[in-house]
Every structure is written in structure tokens, then in C-alpha cells.
Write a protein that holds these residues in place. Structure first.
Motif, PDB file in Angstrom:
ATOM      1  N   PHE A  13     -15.457 -92.332   6.615  1.00 46.39           N
ATOM      2  CA  PHE A  13     -14.294 -91.922   5.828  1.00 46.39           C
ATOM      3  C   PHE A  13     -14.558 -92.081   4.334  1.00 46.39           C
ATOM      4  O   PHE A  13     -14.089 -91.289   3.517  1.00 46.39           O
ATOM      5  N   GLY A  14     -15.335 -93.124   3.982  1.00 41.44           N
ATOM      6  CA  GLY A  14     -15.671 -93.343   2.567  1.00 41.44           C
ATOM      7  C   GLY A  14     -16.428 -92.143   2.022  1.00 41.44           C
ATOM      8  O   GLY A  14     -16.123 -91.623   0.946  1.00 41.44           O
TER       9      GLY A  14
ATOM     10  N   THR B  32     -19.148 -97.667  -1.753  1.00 45.50           N
ATOM     11  CA  THR B  32     -18.734 -96.682  -0.758  1.00 45.50           C
ATOM     12  C   THR B  32     -19.830 -96.408   0.252  1.00 45.50           C
ATOM     13  O   THR B  32     -19.555 -96.206   1.424  1.00 45.50           O
ATOM     14  N   VAL B  33     -21.083 -96.418  -0.202  1.00 47.45           N
ATOM     15  CA  VAL B  33     -22.131 -96.014   0.733  1.00 47.45           C
ATOM     16  C   VAL B  33     -23.058 -97.165   1.146  1.00 47.45           C
ATOM     17  O   VAL B  33     -23.207 -97.464   2.331  1.00 47.45           O
ATOM     18  N   LEU B  34     -23.677 -97.821   0.152  1.00 47.64           N
ATOM     19  CA  LEU B  34     -24.753 -98.751   0.520  1.00 47.64           C
ATOM     20  C   LEU B  34     -24.279-100.060   1.154  1.00 47.64           C
ATOM     21  O   LEU B  34     -24.898-100.548   2.104  1.00 47.64           O
TER      22      LEU B  34
ATOM     23  N   LEU C  27      -3.457 -94.411   7.161  1.00 52.89           N
ATOM     24  CA  LEU C  27      -4.878 -94.605   7.448  1.00 52.89           C
ATOM     25  C   LEU C  27      -5.619 -95.029   6.173  1.00 52.89           C
ATOM     26  O   LEU C  27      -6.472 -95.914   6.195  1.00 52.89           O
ATOM     27  N   SER C  28      -5.224 -94.408   5.058  1.00 54.56           N
ATOM     28  CA  SER C  28      -5.964 -94.734   3.837  1.00 54.56           C
ATOM     29  C   SER C  28      -5.696 -96.173   3.386  1.00 54.56           C
ATOM     30  O   SER C  28      -6.560 -96.814   2.797  1.00 54.56           O
TER      31      SER C  28
ATOM     32  N   ALA D 264     -18.743 -98.317  10.789  1.00 57.65           N
ATOM     33  CA  ALA D 264     -19.175 -96.913  10.749  1.00 57.65           C
ATOM     34  C   ALA D 264     -18.003 -96.018  10.344  1.00 57.65           C
ATOM     35  O   ALA D 264     -18.163 -95.073   9.564  1.00 57.65           O
ATOM     36  N   VAL D 265     -16.801 -96.360  10.836  1.00 62.13           N
ATOM     37  CA  VAL D 265     -15.610 -95.577  10.453  1.00 62.13           C
ATOM     38  C   VAL D 265     -15.375 -95.684   8.937  1.00 62.13           C
ATOM     39  O   VAL D 265     -15.121 -94.685   8.250  1.00 62.13           O
TER      40      VAL D 265
END
Ligand code: PFF
Length: 498
Positions: A447-448, A389-391, A205-206, A442-443
Motif C-alpha cells: 500500500f505504501g 515507505t520502501v526500504l 484503511l489509511s 507486506a501489506v
């Protein structure tokens, strides 16, 4: 001709494709992709990566270019014309690239320094250079001046002209380096094996998440750049064709980069009699520590190849950074109705000022210190994590949601059909854009963030700090939008004065 309004834009379809490919091909291709491939099962990873490019990257790119093109304006206006209450999606798309420039310019400065060294036949030393603050500041400034000159020239006469020369040059330099390396003899085939032999047992998965993240970053999605470049195109651009060309070019360059790097490193290891895996094979260390050693060991011709290599890296970095400098510049030009040269200079000065602490923090970390760290990270890693990772996934998600849900798939299909899409293809695309792509993004996001807060399964308070900071940035941008931008004119490409 004071204050004459002019409509800026690309002069040709191929100019647009090369500029967008220039944005996409960057450090992510040269030091991110090869290592992730080697680490995650070689050709097996490449297959997954290509699937991610096809089903997520390519479709998100269509959405971003489409959004820019239909509004002929900066990202804020692009979202505002859909619905005034979602204009803040666009403000995030303007803020993310600005944050990225603060650290990308420092890396750009490193590449200029290493190209400069190899030109004079010297081998650079990463820690010495990184620890010399005045040198880091000087070379960051030189890198930013390259970018500034291009962006000041405007879209047609700056970005497009530069991309038309630089992208073919990059490709030729890369081919020369690959050909040279493949003929080094000893160790080359081991390098190719390490890079490409498929090992499906390594796919987890990673590794799938790594492939998705890499596809986003590499294609410059979620950072406003494709919306902005898209806004400078018109109906003469075939969306499907252009986006495919950009994706293919970007992936091809990434693949070739690995074919230059691993055979060279394995050749070096074999000649020195050391295991290649003991060398640093990723990111900053690969580029600025291992590769210079590898090139030096080849002798005088090694320095020539090293110079070609770093010249190529500079081109990749400059054509990327101009795309994100253009995002902030375009917004300032259109919102404040000021001239391009002044707006761009302002962006470059702010970027330069903020890149100084980033450079100092990185230099300190590389020399074992901890000056200017945030949440236990040097500033470069911090800003990189916040954006990557986020924005960026949030920003890319909003583009798909805006097209699939707010414009509405039916209307989007109609507009896409006007664009020459076959009705069936347009319908299929619209379903993917509405349900499938946002779900996958979104996944990645979820996960991030989980990986950030629970790296290797245990709670990390610093990771939580980074995640909360990112959310705070989003919250501040939303407030700024509703107070300042929602009910004021945020301009269009027609507002550029010249
Ligand atoms: N696609 C770019 C890369 O692979 O390096 C990502 C990027 C980073 C674009 C920084 C622009 C930029 F300034």
C-alpha cells in the motif's frame, strides 16, 4: 595494548533497555505521533496504534534483537550465519540507517539551533535559519559532534552511559513541560479534546496503515539498530521483558508529547482569537514555526519552557542518531578490523559531507526555491520517503522471514524456550512471526508503494521515480553483497580492537 581484541557489549540489562528506548524515542514520537493521532480520530487511533505496536512492532522487535543476540555480530554476519545467500538482508540493514543519518543530522542541527535561541531568550525563525547555509552546516556539525563523542566512547562507556543519564532526563523534561502546559488555563481542554476524543468514524484503511507505519518508525525497526543493540546483549537479557519495556516507554513518551503540544497550541490560538486548526500542526512546521510562536506568547517563562522542550528534542534526536551511527561504525570496525574511534570518525565525516546538500535543499524548499530537488522533492523528503515507505518495511520483513522461515519456527521456538519463554507462548509467537507479521508488513509495503505511485488516485511519475530508485538501491546492495561480502569474513563483536 595495540590490537587487543575485546568483546564489546552492554554492562546491564537496564542499560540495554534505556539505549534501545533512546533509539526508539525520537523525532517520530514528538512530531509524527501527536499529529497523526489528532488527524485520525484521537483515542480511536491510539487503540489501533497500540494494537500495531503489540502485534507487529513488538514481535518484529523480538526478531531483530534475537537475530543480533544469537550472532553477537553486525547485521550482515547475523543473516550470514543463518544462510550465506541471505547475508544481503543484513547489508540493507546497514545501508538504510546510513541513508537516514544524512537527513536526521540536519534535523538534529535545527533542534540545536532552536534550543540555542531559546536559551538566549530569542525566538527562532524557521525560514531565515533554514536559508542560511553556513548556520545550517554549523549546527548540523555541532549535533554530529554530540553523537560522535558518545559513539566513540563505545557501547558500554559511550552509548550505555549516555542513555542512562539522557533518557531519565528526557522523561523529566517532558513531564515538566506537560505539567506546565496543562496549567495554562484557557484553551487547554480544547487541545486535549482535539487530541484524544475518540472518533471511530475517522478510522479508515489509511489510518490503520498510518498507525502501522508510525509503529515501525517509532520503534526504530527496519533500520538495523535493534539487531546491532541486540548483538551487544547476552542470555542475561530477557527478550520478552526488554522488548515490552522498550515498546511501553516509546508509546508513553509519544502520548505525553501530544499532551504537551496540543493544549499549548490551542491555548495560544484561544488567546490570539484564531482557529487552532489554521496553525501548522505537523512535522517540521509544528516544531520549528508554530511551537516557538506559542512559547514566545507565554512571556519570559515561555522561553524557559521552550528551552526545556528543545533540550528534550535534542536528547531524543541524539539518542536516536547514535543508534544508527553505531550500525555503520560496528560494520566498519568488524569488517576492516580498525579502531572504533577511527571508524566512527569516518562515519561522522561522511554523514556530515552528505548532510550538507540535504540541508541546502531543505533550506531552499522552505524558502520557496527548488535547489537540489530529486523527483520534485527536497532531498530530505526524498530520502525520508525512500527509507520509510520502501526500504524500512523490506528490512523489517526480512528479519521476520529470517526468524520464521530460515532459522525455522521449530528451532526458533527452542531457542526462545531456552530463553525462559513458556512453550505455549513460544509456539504462539513463532506462528505469528512466521505468517501473520510478514503478511501485515507486506501489506504496509504494497500500500505504501501504491500510495507513492498513485497519490490521491492519479499516476505520479515522480512517485514512480522514488519507488524505482529504492528498488535500484536494493539491487545494487545485492550485487555488492555477492561480489564482495558473501565469501569474505564480515566479522563479529569479538573483532573489535581496543
Ligand atoms: N525511532 C526513531 C524516531 O521515532 O524518531 C526513528 C529513528 C530515526 C531512529 C532516526 C534513529 C534515527 F537516527
Amino acid at each position: 595494548m595495540e590490537n587487543t581484541k575485546k568483546k564489546s557489549g552492554f554492562a546491564s540489562g537496564i542499560g540495554f533497555v534505556l539505549a534501545a528506548a533512546g533509539s526508539a524515542v525520537g523525532l517520530g514520537n514528538l512530531w509524527g505521533f501527536p499529529f497523526k493521532t489528532a488527524e485520525n480520530g484521537g483515542a480511536a487511533f491510539v487503540i489501533i496504534y497500540i494494537a500495531c505496536v503489540l502485534f507487529i512492532g513488538f514481535l518484529t522487535m523480538i526478531c531483530e534483537i534475537f537475530l543480533g543476540r544469537r550472532s553477537q555480530a553486525n547485521p550482515i554476519t547475523s543473516f550470514k550465519v543463518i544462510n550465506k545467500n541471505v547475508g544481503w538482508f543484513g547489508l540493507i540493514a546497514v545501508a538504510v540507517p546510513l541513508i537516514i543519518t544524512f537527513y536526521y543530522s540536519v534535523l538534529g542541527g535545527y533542534t540545536v539551533k532552536f534550543a540555542f535561541n531559546s536559551f538566549w531568550g530569542n525566538t527562532g525563525n524557521l525560514t531565515n535559519f533554514a536559508g542560511s547555509e553556513w548556520q545550517v552546516i554549523l549546527f548540523t556539525a555541532i549535533f554530529l559532534i554530540f553523537a560522535l563523542i558518545v559513539v566513540m566512547g563505545g557501547v558500554k562507556d559511550g552509548i550505555e552511559k549516555a542513555s542512562k543519564v539522557l533518557m531519565p532526563a528526557l522523561f523529566i523534561l517532558l513531564l515538566l513541560v506537560v505539567i506546565f502546559v496543562l496549567f495554562l488555563g484557557e484553551g487547554v481542554s480544547d487541545g486535549l479534546k482535539f487530541y484524544l476524543v475518540p472518533d471511530f468514524s475517522k478510522i479508515t484503511l489509511s489510518s490503520v496503515l498510518a498507525a502501522m507505519g508510525q509503529a515501525f518508525y517509532s520503534l526504530s525497526l527496519g533500520m538495523g539498530a535493534m539487531i546491532v543493540y541486540g548483538s551487544y546483549t547476552g542470555k542475561e537479557i530477557n527478550l520478552l521483558k526488554s522488548a515490552s519495556m522498550i515498546c511501553v516507554f516509546d508509546t508513553f513518551v509519544a502520548l505525553l508529547a501530544g499532551m504537551a503540544i496540543f493544549p499549548a497550541v490551542f491555548h495560544f490560538a484561544s488567546v490570539e482569537g484564531i482557529p487552532a486548526e489554521s496553525l501548522k500542526l505537523q512535522g517540521l512546521m509544528l516544531m520549528f514555526e508554530t511551537l516557538p510562536k506559542v512559547f514566545e506568547s507565554i512571556g519570559p517563562i515561555g522561553h524557559v519552557i521552550e528551552f526545556f522542550f528543545f533540550a528534550m528534542v535534542i536528547i531524543a534526536a541524539v539518542t536516536s542518531v547514535i543508534s544508527i551511527m553505531e550500525v555503520s561504525s560496528q560494520f566498519i570496525i568488524q569488517k576492516f578490523k580498525i579502531k572504533r574511534k577511527i571508524a566512527t570518525l569516518g562515519v561522522a565525516v561522511i554523514t556530515f559531507a552528505l548532510s550538507i546538500p540535504v540541508g541546502i535543499s531543505l533550506g531552499s524548499m522552505l524558502n520557496g526555491g527548488s535547489i537540489l530537488q530529486i523527483f520534485g522533492m527536497d532531498m530530505l523528503s526524498f530520502l525520508d520517503t525512500v527509507t520509510n515507505t520502501v526500504l524500512m518495511p523490506i528490512c523489517a520483513l526480512f528479519s521476520c522471514v529470517a526468524v520464521g522461515w530460515f532459522i525455522g519456527s521449530k528451532k526458533a521456538i527452542r531457542e526462545l524456550c531456552d530463553d525462559g519463554f513458556n512453550q505455549k507462548v513460544a509456539t504462539a509467537l513463532s506462528y505469528l512471526i512466521k505468517y501473520f507479521v510478514p503478511l501485515l508488513i507486506a501489506v504496509i509495503e504494497i500500500f505504501g508503494v501504491i500510495g507513492l505511485i498513485f497519490p490521491s488516485g492519479t499516476f505520479d511519475v515522480n512517485g514512480l521515480g522514488v519507488a524505482l530508485t529504492s528498488l535500484a538501491i536494493v539491487a545494487i546492495l545485492i550485487v555488492v553483497y555477492f561480489i564482495w561480502l558473501k565469501n569474505t569474513n564480515t566479522g563479529t563483536n569479538m573483532d573489535e580492537i581496543g
